[in-house]
Scaffold this motif. Structure first.
Motif, PDB file in Angstrom:
ATOM      1  N   TRP A   1       0.837  -1.197   0.000  1.00  0.00           N
ATOM      2  CA  TRP A   1       0.000   0.000   0.000  1.00  0.00           C
ATOM      3  C   TRP A   1       0.875   1.251   0.000  1.00  0.00           C
ATOM      4  CZ3 TRP A   1       0.493   3.490   3.974  1.00  0.00           C
ATOM      5  CH2 TRP A   1       1.042   3.022   5.184  1.00  0.00           C
ATOM      6  N   ASP A   2       0.388   2.254  -0.694  1.00  0.00           N
ATOM      7  CA  ASP A   2       1.083   3.537  -0.777  1.00  0.00           C
ATOM      8  C   ASP A   2       0.086   4.654  -0.530  1.00  0.00           C
ATOM      9  OD1 ASP A   2       3.999   3.162  -2.104  1.00  0.00           O
ATOM     10  OD2 ASP A   2       2.620   1.665  -2.913  1.00  0.00           O
ATOM     11  N   ALA A   3       0.505   5.650   0.245  1.00  0.00           N
ATOM     12  CA  ALA A   3      -0.315   6.829   0.511  1.00  0.00           C
ATOM     13  C   ALA A   3       0.282   8.008  -0.256  1.00  0.00           C
ATOM     14  CB  ALA A   3      -0.362   7.134   2.008  1.00  0.00           C
ATOM     15  N   LEU A   4      -0.452   8.513  -1.225  1.00  0.00           N
ATOM     16  CA  LEU A   4       0.027   9.584  -2.095  1.00  0.00           C
ATOM     17  C   LEU A   4      -0.634  10.892  -1.683  1.00  0.00           C
ATOM     18  CD1 LEU A   4      -0.416   7.561  -5.413  1.00  0.00           C
ATOM     19  CD2 LEU A   4       1.587   7.644  -3.914  1.00  0.00           C
TER      20      LEU A   4
ATOM     21  N   LEU B   1      -4.364   9.819  -1.126  1.00  0.00           N
ATOM     22  CA  LEU B   1      -4.907   8.710  -1.896  1.00  0.00           C
ATOM     23  C   LEU B   1      -4.131   7.451  -1.522  1.00  0.00           C
ATOM     24  CD1 LEU B   1      -6.661   7.549  -4.228  1.00  0.00           C
ATOM     25  CD2 LEU B   1      -4.779   8.178  -5.770  1.00  0.00           C
ATOM     26  N   VAL B   2      -4.830   6.467  -0.988  1.00  0.00           N
ATOM     27  CA  VAL B   2      -4.203   5.215  -0.572  1.00  0.00           C
ATOM     28  C   VAL B   2      -4.608   4.128  -1.556  1.00  0.00           C
ATOM     29  CG1 VAL B   2      -3.949   3.523   1.281  1.00  0.00           C
ATOM     30  CG2 VAL B   2      -4.280   5.933   1.838  1.00  0.00           C
ATOM     31  N   VAL B   3      -3.618   3.429  -2.122  1.00  0.00           N
ATOM     32  CA  VAL B   3      -3.893   2.362  -3.085  1.00  0.00           C
ATOM     33  C   VAL B   3      -3.193   1.083  -2.646  1.00  0.00           C
ATOM     34  CG1 VAL B   3      -4.254   3.905  -5.051  1.00  0.00           C
ATOM     35  CG2 VAL B   3      -1.957   3.098  -4.530  1.00  0.00           C
ATOM     36  N   TRP B   4      -3.822  -0.053  -2.964  1.00  0.00           N
ATOM     37  CA  TRP B   4      -3.253  -1.371  -2.671  1.00  0.00           C
ATOM     38  C   TRP B   4      -2.941  -2.068  -3.997  1.00  0.00           C
ATOM     39  CZ3 TRP B   4      -7.205   0.764   0.121  1.00  0.00           C
ATOM     40  CH2 TRP B   4      -7.066   0.799   1.512  1.00  0.00           C
ATOM     41  N   THR B   5      -1.711  -2.514  -4.149  1.00  0.00           N
ATOM     42  CA  THR B   5      -1.308  -3.192  -5.382  1.00  0.00           C
ATOM     43  C   THR B   5      -0.576  -4.486  -5.045  1.00  0.00           C
ATOM     44  OG1 THR B   5       0.801  -1.983  -5.463  1.00  0.00           O
ATOM     45  CG2 THR B   5      -1.075  -1.006  -6.637  1.00  0.00           C
ATOM     46  N   ALA B   6      -0.431  -5.337  -6.060  1.00  0.00           N
ATOM     47  CA  ALA B   6       0.284  -6.603  -5.900  1.00  0.00           C
ATOM     48  C   ALA B   6       1.297  -6.770  -7.029  1.00  0.00           C
ATOM     49  CB  ALA B   6      -0.690  -7.779  -5.904  1.00  0.00           C
ATOM     50  N   GLU B   7       2.373  -7.460  -6.734  1.00  0.00           N
ATOM     51  CA  GLU B   7       3.402  -7.735  -7.740  1.00  0.00           C
ATOM     52  C   GLU B   7       2.803  -8.536  -8.886  1.00  0.00           C
ATOM     53  OE1 GLU B   7       7.256  -7.421  -9.222  1.00  0.00           O
ATOM     54  OE2 GLU B   7       6.521  -6.606  -7.309  1.00  0.00           O
ATOM     55  N   PRO B   8       2.955  -8.069 -10.158  1.00  0.00           N
ATOM     56  CA  PRO B   8       2.423  -8.808 -11.303  1.00  0.00           C
ATOM     57  C   PRO B   8       2.951 -10.239 -11.339  1.00  0.00           C
ATOM     58  CG  PRO B   8       3.099  -6.619 -11.982  1.00  0.00           C
ATOM     59  CD  PRO B   8       3.584  -6.797 -10.561  1.00  0.00           C
ATOM     60  N   GLY B   9       2.076 -11.151 -11.726  1.00  0.00           N
ATOM     61  CA  GLY B   9       2.471 -12.550 -11.839  1.00  0.00           C
ATOM     62  C   GLY B   9       2.377 -13.334 -10.540  1.00  0.00           C
ATOM     63  N   THR B  10       1.991 -12.694  -9.456  1.00  0.00           N
ATOM     64  CA  THR B  10       1.871 -13.392  -8.172  1.00  0.00           C
ATOM     65  C   THR B  10       0.431 -13.832  -7.948  1.00  0.00           C
ATOM     66  OG1 THR B  10       1.399 -11.346  -6.966  1.00  0.00           O
ATOM     67  CG2 THR B  10       3.723 -11.976  -7.211  1.00  0.00           C
TER      68      THR B  10
END
Length: 286
Positions: free
Chosen positions: A243-246, A256-265
């Motif tokens: 998660w990153d808070a921009l 703006l807080v977003v949750w992402t995942a490593e591609p291919g996982t």
């Protein structure tokens, strides 16, 4: 000065005002058990005002002087009107200060809303002061809880984290996340010591939850920046997300807080599963 009766009158006034309130009146859970003493207890007033019970007890006993900000907070906690507030300051030997200007209700910046609308496979939300949830996208609602079903004044990330069963169950490392959020809240409270809504939030959580009360007492601080967390979702399975808070350039109090995942996982695949499932599960809002 010698013979000044005001400290004792102040204590009597505070005691009388708290005797007129009930836990339900101030938003605290009512255990339904008949109390030996009418009204709020000293420790409840102290927690709602974010001061120690010893400090408040000494104030009622006429053995302690209160600062202007503490008097302001007590006036709010005890639901005093303008005349009662002025009388409180007079008894405390303080010049009556103007009422603190209420901070206007925050609204998510339009550009942040547009970003949320574009995030179709990424959970995102806009957090404001005190971690208030100002806006979110369908993915965030599907991942966590349906924020549109939450009363607006309770749309607060840390409040839901401690009080909502779904928020607790989805966070696989709940204690780690909760401790981190308490530290972030304490840092913000330090930046805005006269934020009355902040004081109310802290007081209510302290009364409701022993963990919050203990961790708040640790006095740890942290910034809302970036990190990772493990979520256990009933549809998408276990997700390890970054998660990153921009920060918003036009309003530093919004992020703006977003949750992402490593591609291919597996977690990245899980987010795609969640995206296909979330179409009708939770509308965007805020």
């Amino acid at each position: 000065m010698s013979g000044d009766k005001r400290p004792h009158e102040l204590g009597a006034f505070l005691k009388a005002r708290r005797s007129e309130l009930s836990p339900r009146t101030v938003g605290l859970p009512d255990p339904g058990v008949k109390r030996r003493v009418k009204g709020l207890r000293r420790e409840e007033v102290a927690l709602l005002a974010s001061i120690s019970t010893d400090y408040y007890t000494r104030l009622e006993q006429g053995r302690r002087q209160a600062s202007g900000p503490v008097l302001d907070t007590l006036a709010q906690v005890l639901h005093l009107d303008d005349e009662e507030r002025a009388y409180l300051f007079e008894l405390a030997g303080r010049t009556t200060a103007a009422r603190p200007r209420k901070q206007s209700a925050q609204k998510a910046q339009p550009q942040l809303r547009r970003v949320l609308d574009e995030l179709t496979t990424t959970p995102g939300m806009v957090l404001g002061r005190r971690m208030d949830i100002l806006a979110w996208n369908p993915m965030a609602a599907a991942l966590l809880v349906d924020f549109s079903a939450v009363e607006e004044k309770r749309r607060n990330y840390i409040w839901l984290l401690f009080t909502d069963p779904m928020m607790k169950s989805v966070h696989a490392e709940w204690e780690k996340t909760a401790r981190s959020c308490v530290a972030m809240l304490r840092k913000e409270a330090g930046r805005n010591p006269q934020d009355q809504r902040m004081a109310q939030l802290i007081g209510e959580l302290s009364m409701r939850d022993e963990d919050f009360r203990r961790w708040w007492g640790d006095h740890r601080v942290a910034s809302l920046g970036r990190g990772s967390k493990v979520l256990r979702h009933p549809v998408a399975g276990e997700l390890t997300l970054d998660w990153d808070a921009l920060a918003c350039a036009t309003d530093p109090d919004q992020q703006l807080v977003v949750w992402t995942a490593e591609p291919g996982t597996p977690s990245h695949d899980g987010l795609r599963i969640l995206a296909s499932w979330s179409t009708a599960s939770s509308p965007a809002g805020g």
